[in-house]
Write an enzyme that holds these catalytic residues in place. Structure first.
Site, PDB file in Angstrom:
ATOM      1  N   VAL A   1     -15.979 -32.616 -19.354  1.00 54.45           N
ATOM      2  CA  VAL A   1     -14.871 -33.095 -20.184  1.00 54.45           C
ATOM      3  C   VAL A   1     -13.784 -33.782 -19.363  1.00 54.45           C
ATOM      4  CG1 VAL A   1     -15.252 -31.345 -21.952  1.00 54.45           C
ATOM      5  CG2 VAL A   1     -13.650 -30.880 -20.078  1.00 54.45           C
ATOM      6  N   GLU A   2     -14.019 -33.948 -18.075  1.00 52.24           N
ATOM      7  CA  GLU A   2     -13.033 -34.625 -17.231  1.00 52.24           C
ATOM      8  C   GLU A   2     -13.618 -35.944 -16.721  1.00 52.24           C
ATOM      9  OE1 GLU A   2     -10.357 -32.021 -14.861  1.00 52.24           O
ATOM     10  OE2 GLU A   2     -11.696 -30.419 -15.502  1.00 52.24           O
ATOM     11  N   MET A   3     -14.123 -35.987 -15.486  1.00 53.95           N
ATOM     12  CA  MET A   3     -14.646 -37.235 -14.948  1.00 53.95           C
ATOM     13  C   MET A   3     -16.141 -37.413 -15.215  1.00 53.95           C
ATOM     14  SD  MET A   3     -12.278 -37.196 -11.510  1.00 53.95           S
ATOM     15  CE  MET A   3     -12.471 -38.893 -10.963  1.00 53.95           C
TER      16      MET A   3
END
Length: 334
Positions: free
Chosen positions: A105-107
């Site tokens: 859910v980030e990078m």
């Protein structure tokens, strides 16, 4: 004022080996969105150095518009901590930098090997890594996050009004701010918020500590802001005794980092003061007391270093981002 509670912020945190060249490489990697799967999210996306070192959102948005469960802590003065992330799952800045790269859910990268392939496909990065680290095959995840950490160690904000007050300039902060400081001490905030960054950190050899939050589950503000659904450090250790333990956040520049708490559900600093007083100290603050606390906390905004945006290296005539699969276009990995 208890002299042990408050200490001026150090003016440098450089470590041996933090050369200007390594710091500049770390800055490029910090700002480079191509270290994410979609080429849209950099470290700076969630830790915006043009503002408070966070992103101003309750929880951060990563690749493909996905959001995580926690509020992004500020990266300003993050070196003054004995652990990173709200649950303390990373011990150092370098270790912390590894996590978001491969968080879905980030990078969103599939693994650190994909991150390294992406960097290796940019010739100027390859040359820069070899010059700085002085070895063949210098592009490793360890060297990449070492450079990012070197840059992040420069992200400190000393010389606040409060630092000048601590240095002896009694006119540096207002009478109202002094009343707020005295209230901050008298009701017990300094149990957790003391030291140079007001997070109980006293030096690089500190052992990471975590605090119960919320202490008083009966406070009406607990349900209002959903303060108990996140189990905190227990999610890292699996130990029930670690339930609802969190790292104490840095209070430097706290006026710039709304919304507040680990879940970002507390919208204002005034309300954050009420939440902390009620849930941690069993105190019901009057409006004037909240105003005095904010006057004190406002003196913690320091001097921000000048940062110029880096010129990122590219790959001539060809993207480093994986193409979108189509029937006539087989995907390949960079």
């Amino acid at each position: 004022m208890d002299a042990q509670d408050f200490v001026p912020l150090p003016t440098t945190t450089a470590q041996a080996g933090d050369t200007p060249e390594k710091i500049e490489l770390g800055k490029k990697l910090f700002f480079d969105p191509r270290l994410s799967a979609t080429g849209t999210v950099s470290c700076n996306s969630c830790h915006n150095l043009m503002e408070g070192g966070d992103d101003g959102r309750p929880t951060s948005m990563g690749v493909d518009g996905l959001t995580g469960p926690r509020n992004a802590p500020t990266v300003w003065n993050s070196v003054f901590q004995s652990s990173q992330f709200w649950d303390g799952r990373a011990a150092t800045l370098a270790e912390q930098a590894m996590g978001p790269m491969v968080a879905d859910v980030e990078m969103g990268m599939t693994g650190h090997d994909q991150v390294i392939r992406r960097i290796k496909n940019i010739p100027d990065y390859a040359d820069e890594f070899e010059r700085i680290f002085g070895q063949t095959g210098a592009i490793t995840i360890e060297n990449a996050v070492d450079a990012i950490a070197a840059f992040e160690r420069t992200l400190i904000t000393p010389d606040s009004d409060f630092d000048r007050f601590l240095a002896g300039d009694q006119s540096a902060i207002s009478a109202k701010a002094i009343r707020g400081m005295e209230l901050f001490e008298s009701i017990g905030c300094t149990e957790c918020h003391s030291g140079p960054a007001l997070n109980n950190w006293t030096g690089p050899d500190d052992v990471a500590e975590f605090v119960d939050f919320p202490r008083d589950a009966d406070s009406p503000l607990v349900d209002r802001y959903d303060l108990v659904s996140d189990l905190g450090r227990q999610q890292v250790t699996g130990d029930e005794s670690d339930a609802h333990l969190f790292k104490v956040p840095v209070l430097r520049n706290i006026t710039l980092t709304a919304p507040y708490m680990h879940n970002g559900k507390v919208p204002s600093l005034a309300e954050a003061c009420r939440v902390m007083a009620s849930t941690q100290l069993d105190e019901d603050l009057a409006d004037e007391e909240v105003s005095e606390l904010i006057a004190f906390l406002s003196t913690l905004e320091g001097r921000f270093p000048e940062i110029t945006l880096p010129r990122l290296p590219s790959r001539s005539g060809e993207s480093v981002i994986d193409p979108i699969p189509t029937p006539d276009n087989e995907p390949h990995q960079n």
